[in-house]
Design a protein around this motif. Structure first.
Motif, PDB file in Angstrom:
ATOM      1  N   VAL A 139       2.573   7.180  -6.909  1.00  0.00           N
ATOM      2  CA  VAL A 139       1.713   8.233  -7.436  1.00  0.00           C
ATOM      3  C   VAL A 139       2.253   9.602  -7.045  1.00  0.00           C
ATOM      4  CG1 VAL A 139      -0.603   9.232  -7.319  1.00  0.00           C
ATOM      5  CG2 VAL A 139      -0.318   6.754  -7.464  1.00  0.00           C
ATOM      6  N   ASP A 140       2.669   9.741  -5.776  1.00  0.00           N
ATOM      7  CA  ASP A 140       3.201  11.019  -5.294  1.00  0.00           C
ATOM      8  C   ASP A 140       4.130  10.752  -4.122  1.00  0.00           C
ATOM      9  OD1 ASP A 140       3.765  13.566  -4.392  1.00  0.00           O
ATOM     10  OD2 ASP A 140       1.687  14.095  -3.946  1.00  0.00           O
ATOM     11  N   ARG A 157       9.199   1.988   7.652  1.00  0.00           N
ATOM     12  CA  ARG A 157       9.024   1.097   6.496  1.00  0.00           C
ATOM     13  C   ARG A 157       9.614   1.724   5.220  1.00  0.00           C
ATOM     14  NH1 ARG A 157       4.965  -3.056   6.570  1.00  0.00           N
ATOM     15  NH2 ARG A 157       4.313  -3.450   8.707  1.00  0.00           N
ATOM     16  N   LEU A 158       9.384   3.019   5.021  1.00  0.00           N
ATOM     17  CA  LEU A 158       9.937   3.676   3.834  1.00  0.00           C
ATOM     18  C   LEU A 158      11.463   3.649   3.853  1.00  0.00           C
ATOM     19  CD1 LEU A 158       7.503   6.704   3.414  1.00  0.00           C
ATOM     20  CD2 LEU A 158       7.671   4.666   1.953  1.00  0.00           C
ATOM     21  N   ALA A 188       0.839  -1.204   0.000  1.00  0.00           N
ATOM     22  CA  ALA A 188       0.000   0.000   0.000  1.00  0.00           C
ATOM     23  C   ALA A 188       0.874   1.255   0.000  1.00  0.00           C
ATOM     24  CB  ALA A 188      -0.936  -0.012   1.214  1.00  0.00           C
ATOM     25  N   LEU A 189       1.947   1.243   0.792  1.00  0.00           N
ATOM     26  CA  LEU A 189       2.864   2.391   0.801  1.00  0.00           C
ATOM     27  C   LEU A 189       3.521   2.573  -0.563  1.00  0.00           C
ATOM     28  CD1 LEU A 189       4.611   2.015   4.275  1.00  0.00           C
ATOM     29  CD2 LEU A 189       3.163   3.906   3.507  1.00  0.00           C
ATOM     30  N   LEU A 190       3.960   1.479  -1.163  1.00  0.00           N
ATOM     31  CA  LEU A 190       4.602   1.561  -2.480  1.00  0.00           C
ATOM     32  C   LEU A 190       3.633   2.105  -3.526  1.00  0.00           C
ATOM     33  CD1 LEU A 190       6.657  -1.752  -2.416  1.00  0.00           C
ATOM     34  CD2 LEU A 190       7.563   0.581  -2.358  1.00  0.00           C
ATOM     35  N   ALA A 191       2.395   1.655  -3.481  1.00  0.00           N
ATOM     36  CA  ALA A 191       1.400   2.159  -4.434  1.00  0.00           C
ATOM     37  C   ALA A 191       1.207   3.664  -4.259  1.00  0.00           C
ATOM     38  CB  ALA A 191       0.077   1.419  -4.258  1.00  0.00           C
ATOM     39  N   ILE A 223      12.613   0.649  -3.202  1.00  0.00           N
ATOM     40  CA  ILE A 223      12.485   1.999  -3.750  1.00  0.00           C
ATOM     41  C   ILE A 223      13.881   2.380  -4.220  1.00  0.00           C
ATOM     42  CG2 ILE A 223      12.005   4.433  -3.267  1.00  0.00           C
ATOM     43  CD1 ILE A 223      10.022   3.509  -1.133  1.00  0.00           C
ATOM     44  N   ILE A 224      14.035   2.548  -5.534  1.00  0.00           N
ATOM     45  CA  ILE A 224      15.378   2.790  -6.075  1.00  0.00           C
ATOM     46  C   ILE A 224      15.644   4.247  -6.402  1.00  0.00           C
ATOM     47  CG2 ILE A 224      15.710   0.445  -6.911  1.00  0.00           C
ATOM     48  CD1 ILE A 224      14.911   1.438  -9.693  1.00  0.00           C
TER      49      ILE A 224
END
Length: 169
Positions: A38-39, A61-62, A31-34, A71-72
């Motif tokens: 987007v923003d 988590r991020l 859910a965080l990645l989604a 997250i690259i």
């Protein structure tokens, strides 16, 4: 890293030909990645409310998702016309030979060109798919001469000119 209790799945992250590490993603991570796709400027408070976690859990988590290579990049998408490159062209490139050294040399050549915004080594009729951003057709002609015509290992290339973007950033 222990899997989370809510719908955790193990994902292998690949860098080149090698597995970087195995990473466990749960429904909160997804859910965080989604949301950040987007923003990525969404506040931790808004993300926390959206996914049902505390702000500190979201930030933790991020940080982990960045550290683990999930997250690259965090980047700004700038309108191409503002940068003077309003023309998007996709090119299918076929090579004569695909030895490791020739593939690596062609990949290095592509990485060195600012017009190449994305490139994929693919299967099928073509060997590479390129996404180019250019000022106009004159710039594309110069690019084709320098990258394709002057490269003896390029057998053929097919040009697809984008009229307008329908989906994506």
């Amino acid at each position: 890293m222990a899997p989370y209790s809510c719908g955790a799945t193990l994902v292998s992250v690949f860098v080149g030909r090698f597995t970087l590490e195995n990473v466990t993603l749960d429904t909160f991570d997804r859910a965080l990645l989604a949301a950040v796709q987007v923003d990525n400027q969404t506040s931790a408070r808004a993300l926390a409310e959206r996914v049902g976690l505390s702000e500190s859990a979201v930030l933790r988590r991020l940080r982990r998702l960045r550290k683990d290579g999930i997250i690259i990049a965090d980047l700004a998408v700038v309108h191409p016309a503002v940068l003077g490159t309003p023309l998007t062209i996709h090119v299918l490139v076929s090579l004569e030979r695909e030895t490791s050294d020739l593939l690596d040399a062609f990949s290095r050549r592509l990485r060195a060109r600012p017009e190449v915004r994305a490139a994929w080594y693919v299967t099928g009729d073509a060997d590479f798919v390129l996404q180019l951003r250019l000022a106009g057709m004159e710039a594309y002609e110069a690019f084709t001469r320098e990258v394709f015509h002057d490269e003896p290992n390029v057998r053929a290339f097919r040009t697809i000119i984008a009229m307008r973007q329908i989906v994506g950033t």
